[in-house]
Design an enzyme around this catalytic site. Structure first.
Site, mmCIF file in Angstrom:
data_model
loop_
_atom_site.group_PDB
_atom_site.id
_atom_site.type_symbol
_atom_site.label_atom_id
_atom_site.label_comp_id
_atom_site.label_asym_id
_atom_site.label_seq_id
_atom_site.Cartn_x
_atom_site.Cartn_y
_atom_site.Cartn_z
ATOM 1 N N LYS A 109 60.306 18.410 49.181
ATOM 2 C CA LYS A 109 60.720 16.999 49.167
ATOM 3 C C LYS A 109 62.208 16.877 48.826
ATOM 4 C CE LYS A 109 58.829 14.073 45.996
ATOM 5 N NZ LYS A 109 59.878 13.287 45.311
ATOM 6 N N SER A 110 62.640 17.550 47.773
ATOM 7 C CA SER A 110 64.045 17.416 47.352
ATOM 8 C C SER A 110 64.995 17.882 48.450
ATOM 9 C CB SER A 110 64.298 18.258 46.097
ATOM 10 O OG SER A 110 63.590 17.740 45.015
ATOM 11 N N ARG A 117 67.714 15.589 50.857
ATOM 12 C CA ARG A 117 69.138 15.939 50.879
ATOM 13 C C ARG A 117 69.587 16.356 52.271
ATOM 14 N NH1 ARG A 117 67.178 16.514 45.851
ATOM 15 N NH2 ARG A 117 68.563 16.560 44.036
ATOM 16 N N ARG A 177 61.894 1.586 37.475
ATOM 17 C CA ARG A 177 62.540 2.813 36.994
ATOM 18 C C ARG A 177 64.031 2.593 36.698
ATOM 19 N NH1 ARG A 177 60.593 7.645 40.672
ATOM 20 N NH2 ARG A 177 61.585 8.805 38.984
ATOM 21 N N GLN A 232 68.865 14.186 39.933
ATOM 22 C CA GLN A 232 69.174 13.014 40.763
ATOM 23 C C GLN A 232 70.499 12.409 40.347
ATOM 24 O OE1 GLN A 232 65.726 10.456 40.538
ATOM 25 N NE2 GLN A 232 64.516 11.790 41.864
ATOM 26 N N ASP A 268 58.082 18.177 37.562
ATOM 27 C CA ASP A 268 57.107 17.575 38.469
ATOM 28 C C ASP A 268 55.745 18.278 38.400
ATOM 29 O OD1 ASP A 268 58.984 15.741 39.265
ATOM 30 O OD2 ASP A 268 59.613 16.869 41.036
ATOM 31 N N ARG A 297 51.513 12.449 42.055
ATOM 32 C CA ARG A 297 51.211 13.690 41.322
ATOM 33 C C ARG A 297 50.049 13.503 40.343
ATOM 34 N NH1 ARG A 297 54.861 16.787 43.714
ATOM 35 N NH2 ARG A 297 56.974 15.982 43.863
#
Ligand code: S3P
Length: 460
Positions: free
Chosen positions: A22-23, A27, A128, A175, A320, A393
């Site tokens: 995902k990360s 990117r 958030r 992040q 995570d 998750r």
């Protein structure tokens, strides 16, 4: 609202190939969208989160051509063509969905644009804290406004000419580090971020991949402004954070063995292997590709697990994976302590409260702390009906917990799993019902390429 059920696992499949990281997918799409020319991204994670990033880059002037779709998973190969770092003002507010990575990293890119952009997201994202990016980007010269003290979404990013900063991260966050470094590309001179403890370094590795020079000196990461990414094709490895669910399922099953294929083995992400080894599982990894983002296979052999302490500098590396590691702790002998993990409280949901509550509902004794929890392992787990709290998750971790519980575990609100793991349900089914051979298993590398014509319509 969708729900998924879990029950005692029938067997551990020999191999699983999880979808892309995902990360790195986020990117890759951002860098490709800022590079002049075309970048082919192979192994892309077509989850809702990452598609938000692709759609955002399209709204900012990049174009996307779908190249390969895997049934049951989605678009795994795509070409993104950018026009350079000067993006186009979007026609309407940009939807970041559930994705913290999209909104925070994009804020860094938008800080350097000479237009105003509105960014919004779903209910969870809107709770958030965005102050952590608004503060440093504000110091660089952008104006980021949002809701309340925590500067929550919807955000307005009013970009312009930036100045470089030397910024000590108040929280260990990849992040925030990435948002500042991306903004640093637009600031003349050297922008430096100081990390209290190392966090995932995918942005830095992608800088190198896209021809951007950066440097690391001790705990400082710096980049010089005025550099533009060079379009370069990229292969995204499988997501170790998705593999983690099956690693724990196998580790907690004596006699089991599973191979997770083509998983990202970046050392800033492999903390799960270290923790499982400490708990007594047999885990080995073999790198098949070591350029760019290292990737390879992970083999896990199951046995009796022991309690451990997870804390300190290890936390960002497993941040995570902590929900599924908490499930592993419940299945282990002894009391496990998770500490220094208060960041879990500001994820898609408060993951300390959610994990503690769900483990208790399944019969586990848990003591909650502001920065973690103590879990008494070894209790007999009871099936329960549990809400996902809209957190992918939490949903996946407790469907795995259900594999070790008496009776049925029902996970309500399971649609959130699509934010990071398309195809999860089919993989879960392999554990619950065994591989009868009559259900196709989506394994990306085995599926012949096919042009996904139906996906070629423009994104919203
Ligand atoms: C991510 C960094 C982590 C992680 C998130 C993805 C990233 O968040 O929890 O899922 O891609 O940079 P923080 O930077 O908030 O710790």
């Amino acid at each position: 609202m969708a729900s998924l059920k879990s029950k005692k696992l029938k067997s551990i499949p020999a191999e699983i190939t999880v979808p892309g990281d995902k990360s790195i997918s986020h990117r890759s799409a951002m860098f490709a969208g800022m590079a002049k020319g075309t970048t082919v991204i192979d192994g892309f994670l077509p989850s809702e989160d990452c598609l938000c990033t692709v759609h955002a880059m399209q709204a900012l002037g990049a174009t996307m051509e779908p190249l390969e779709e895997v049934p049951g998973i989605g678009l795994v190969k795509l070409a993104i063509t950018g026009n350079g770092m000067k993006l186009k003002a979007p026609e309407k507010p940009v939807d970041c969905g559930n994705s913290g990575t999209t909104i925070r990293l994009l804020s860094g890119i938008l800080a350097g644009q000479d237009f105003k952009t509105e960014l919004f997201g779903d209910e969870s994202l809107s709770r958030r804290p965005m102050k952590r990016v608004a503060d440093p980007l504000g110091q660089m010269g952008a104006k980021i406004t949002g809701q309340g003290e925590k500067i929550c979404a919807p955000l307005t990013v009013d970009g312009g000419s930036l100045k470089p900063i030397y910024y000590k991260l108040p929280v260990a966050s990849a992040q925030v580090k990435s948002a500042v470094l991306l903004a640093g590309l637009f600031a003349p001179g050297k922008t430096t971020v100081v990390e209290p403890v190392p966090t995932r370094n995918h942005t830095e590795r992608l800088f190198s991949h896209f021809g951007i020079k950066w440097l690391r000196e001790d705990d400082c990461v710096s980049v010089y402004g005025g550099q533009e990414p060079r379009a370069t094709d990229i292969i995204v490895p499988g997501d170790i954070s998705s593999a983690a669910f099956w690693m724990v399922a196998a580790a907690a099953t004596p006699g089991a063995q599973i191979t997770l294929k083509n998983v990202g083995l970046n050392p800033t992400r492999t903390g799960i292997i270290t923790v499982l080894l400490r708990m007594g599982a047999q885990v080995s990894s073999s790198e098949t590709h070591s350029d760019g983002e290292p990737r390879g296979n992970i083999v896990v052999k199951g046995g009796d697990l022991n309690a451990t302490v997870i804390g300190g500098a290890e936390i960002p590396n497993v941040i995570d994976e902590l929900p599924i590691l908490a499930v592993a702790a419940a299945l282990a002998r002894g009391k496990t302590l998770i500490r220094d993990a208060s960041e879990l409280r500001v994820k898609e949901t408060d993951r300390i409260a959610a994990v503690a509550g769900h483990l208790r509902a399944m019969g586990v004794t848990v003591t909650e702390h502001p920065d973690g929890m103590e879990i008494e392992g070894g209790a007999k787990l009871q099936g329960a009906t549990l809400p996902s709290f809209g957190d992918h998750r939490i949903a996946m971790a407790f469907l795995v917990a259900g594999m070790f519980a008496e009776g049925t575990t029902t996970l309500e609100g399971s649609e959130c799993i699509a934010t990071s793991y398309p195809g999860f349900e089919r993989h879960l089914d392999l554990f619950l019902n065994g591989d009868t051979g009559d259900r196709p298993i989506p394994v990306m590398s085995d599926i012949p390429q096919q042009l996904a014509a139906k996906l070629s319509q423009k994104a919203p």
